[in-house]
Scaffold this active site. Structure first.
Site, short mmCIF file in Angstrom:
data_model
loop_
_atom_site.label_atom_id
_atom_site.label_comp_id
_atom_site.label_asym_id
_atom_site.label_seq_id
_atom_site.Cartn_x
_atom_site.Cartn_y
_atom_site.Cartn_z
N CYS A 284 -45.57 21.65 25.85
CA CYS A 284 -45.45 20.29 25.29
C CYS A 284 -45.02 20.30 23.82
O CYS A 284 -44.21 19.48 23.39
CB CYS A 284 -46.77 19.55 25.44
SG CYS A 284 -48.19 20.48 24.88
N ARG B 30 -55.41 22.57 16.47
CA ARG B 30 -55.95 21.49 17.29
C ARG B 30 -56.65 20.51 16.37
O ARG B 30 -57.41 20.91 15.48
CB ARG B 30 -56.96 22.09 18.29
CG ARG B 30 -57.50 21.08 19.29
CD ARG B 30 -56.53 20.76 20.39
NE ARG B 30 -56.25 21.92 21.24
CZ ARG B 30 -55.17 22.03 22.01
NH1 ARG B 30 -54.26 21.08 22.03
NH2 ARG B 30 -54.99 23.11 22.75
N HIS C 268 -49.24 14.86 20.05
CA HIS C 268 -49.09 16.02 19.17
C HIS C 268 -48.23 15.58 17.97
O HIS C 268 -47.20 14.90 18.14
CB HIS C 268 -48.35 17.15 19.87
CG HIS C 268 -49.18 17.90 20.88
ND1 HIS C 268 -50.49 17.63 21.15
CD2 HIS C 268 -48.85 18.96 21.67
CE1 HIS C 268 -50.94 18.48 22.06
NE2 HIS C 268 -49.97 19.29 22.40
N GLN D 105 -52.31 19.27 17.08
CA GLN D 105 -52.20 19.03 18.52
C GLN D 105 -53.42 18.32 19.09
O GLN D 105 -54.58 18.66 18.80
CB GLN D 105 -51.97 20.36 19.24
CG GLN D 105 -50.62 20.96 18.88
CD GLN D 105 -50.29 22.24 19.60
OE1 GLN D 105 -49.76 23.15 18.96
NE2 GLN D 105 -50.53 22.34 20.90
N1 HSE Z 1 -50.43 24.19 25.18
C1 HSE Z 1 -50.46 22.82 24.82
C2 HSE Z 1 -51.69 22.47 24.04
C3 HSE Z 1 -50.39 21.97 26.06
O1 HSE Z 1 -52.62 23.29 24.06
O2 HSE Z 1 -51.74 21.44 23.42
C4 HSE Z 1 -49.04 21.48 26.40
O3 HSE Z 1 -48.17 22.49 26.86
#
Ligand code: HSE
Length: 367
Positions: free
Chosen positions: A134, A263, A270, A161
């Site tokens: 994503c 994150r 995102h 994210q």
């Molecule tokens: N790997 C991504 C995430 C999810 O951890 O946000 C979307 O591919």
């Protein structure tokens, strides 16, 4: 009509995808059969071609479909896909998981960016199509115009994210963390800001805070680590950027993208802060125009406080197909360094929408 078997339609990506298919009227031009790994024989959802759920482990039944669309996850793909292929099935496998992404036989789908490549691969006989990571998809959606004009030497990205990218259980745990950190309204009225901060910080460190899924407090926090470690010192999420972008664009030489993935406690969008090294100095107005011409979902945001706060945040973009691109300016490093900030819904363009649109391309090819 294209006969499609849908597996994994109840998860987060599957639900968003099915909602989009319904809202866009796709179900009238598809024969949709729902499969389940756990509830075969149960009632199929509205729009199904047959009333009952089929068994997702029944290779013969899957094999009757022209296309299998899986949002079930990598573990399912790992066993179901080879079984189905070795049964002689030559239909279209369309997958949201990462399992097959780097297979030579698989094409990564992001048609506003690589529609020509998808159609070329289809004409060559490709039958396996996979949604990309994503973060990579959203970055390429934001910068499509620049890549198309051959203006990108490299991209450094810092990501923010959303928890939805980590999966449903982590999203639910974040909501629980937020609730644990929250203070009753009446108490908030009488506490000083120092006391509020102390209360939140104390709650973040408390044994009672639920962290079993995420591994740390995410509410009111930032976790600069996504996925597992690679030997390069990158996380796998960071490693994917260059590898998948190169494959999406079908580039002969590696597309250089690297940075730090973090994150944050956003729900489904995102965000990425980009530093783009241009191949030549171009006036900023022209760069804005090129970014804006990437495709019809790019939404340029003025480099002003009001526009940024109203249009360039995860809360503003959630649930829409807009790829917001703002904070566009030349950076202090020199005239060939472009700064931008972009926000996109990771469940839509980051996952469901490219797969939905691939089904549209398959229908279009059938005439
Ligand atoms: N790997 C991504 C995430 C999810 O951890 O946000 C979307 O591919």
């Amino acid at each position: 009509m294209l006969r499609v078997g849908f597996v994994g339609w109840r998860g987060m990506v599957g639900t968003v995808l099915l909602d989009r298919m319904r809202s866009q009227g796709d179900l009238g031009s598809l024969e949709l059969h729902f499969f389940s790994t756990s509830n075969a024989g149960g009632p199929a959802p509205d729009g199904a071609a047959e009333p009952l759920l089929q068994d997702a482990d029944d290779t013969a039944r899957l094999g009757r479909c022209d296309a299998v669309l899986s949002c079930q996850g990598g573990a399912y793909t790992s066993y179901a896909y080879p079984q189905l292929r070795s049964s002689g099935w030559n239909g279209y496998w369309i997958d949201a998981s990462s399992t097959l992404r780097l297979d030579d036989d698989a094409t990564l789908v992001l048609d506003p960016v690589n529609g020509d490549r998808i159609r070329k691969r289809l004409a060559e006989g490709c039958r396996t199509f996979v949604g990309s990571n994503c973060t990579v998809s959203l970055l390429l959606m934001a910068t499509a115009g620049l890549f198309r004009e051959g203006l990108v030497e490299w991209v450094n990205t810092t990501t923010y994210q959303a928890v939805s990218g980590a999966g449903a259980r982590k999203l639910t745990e974040l909501a629980r963390q937020i609730s644990y950190l929250g203070l009753p309204h009446a108490e908030l009225e009488r506490l000083s800001s120092v006391q509020v901060e102390a209360s939140v910080t104390r709650a973040q460190g408390a044994d009672t805070l639920p962290v079993a899924e995420i591994g740390a407090p995410l509410a009111c926090n930032v976790l600069p680590w996504i996925d597992r470690a690679m030997e390069s010192g990158q996380t796998r999420e960071e490693w994917k950027a260059s590898v998948e972008a190169t494959k999406i664009l079908g580039s002969e030489s590696p597309v250089i993208i690297d940075g730090t993935c973090a994150r944050v406690d956003a729900m489904r969008c995102h965000s990425q802060a980009l530093c783009i090294k241009l191949s030549r100095d171009i006036p900023i107005d022209e760069l804005r125009a090129i970014l804006g011409s990437g495709h019809s979902w790019v939404r340029l945001v003025d480099n002003s406080q009001a526009a940024t706060l109203q249009q360039l945040t995860p809360a503003a973009v959630a649930g829409s197909l807009d790829i917001a691109v703002g904070r566009i300016r030349k950076l202090g490093m020199g005239p060939e360094y472009l700064g931008a900030f972009t926000v996109g819904d990771q469940l839509l363009w980051g996952a469901a929408e490219p797969l939905r649109r691939l089904l549209g391309i398959l229908r279009e090819q059938r005439g």
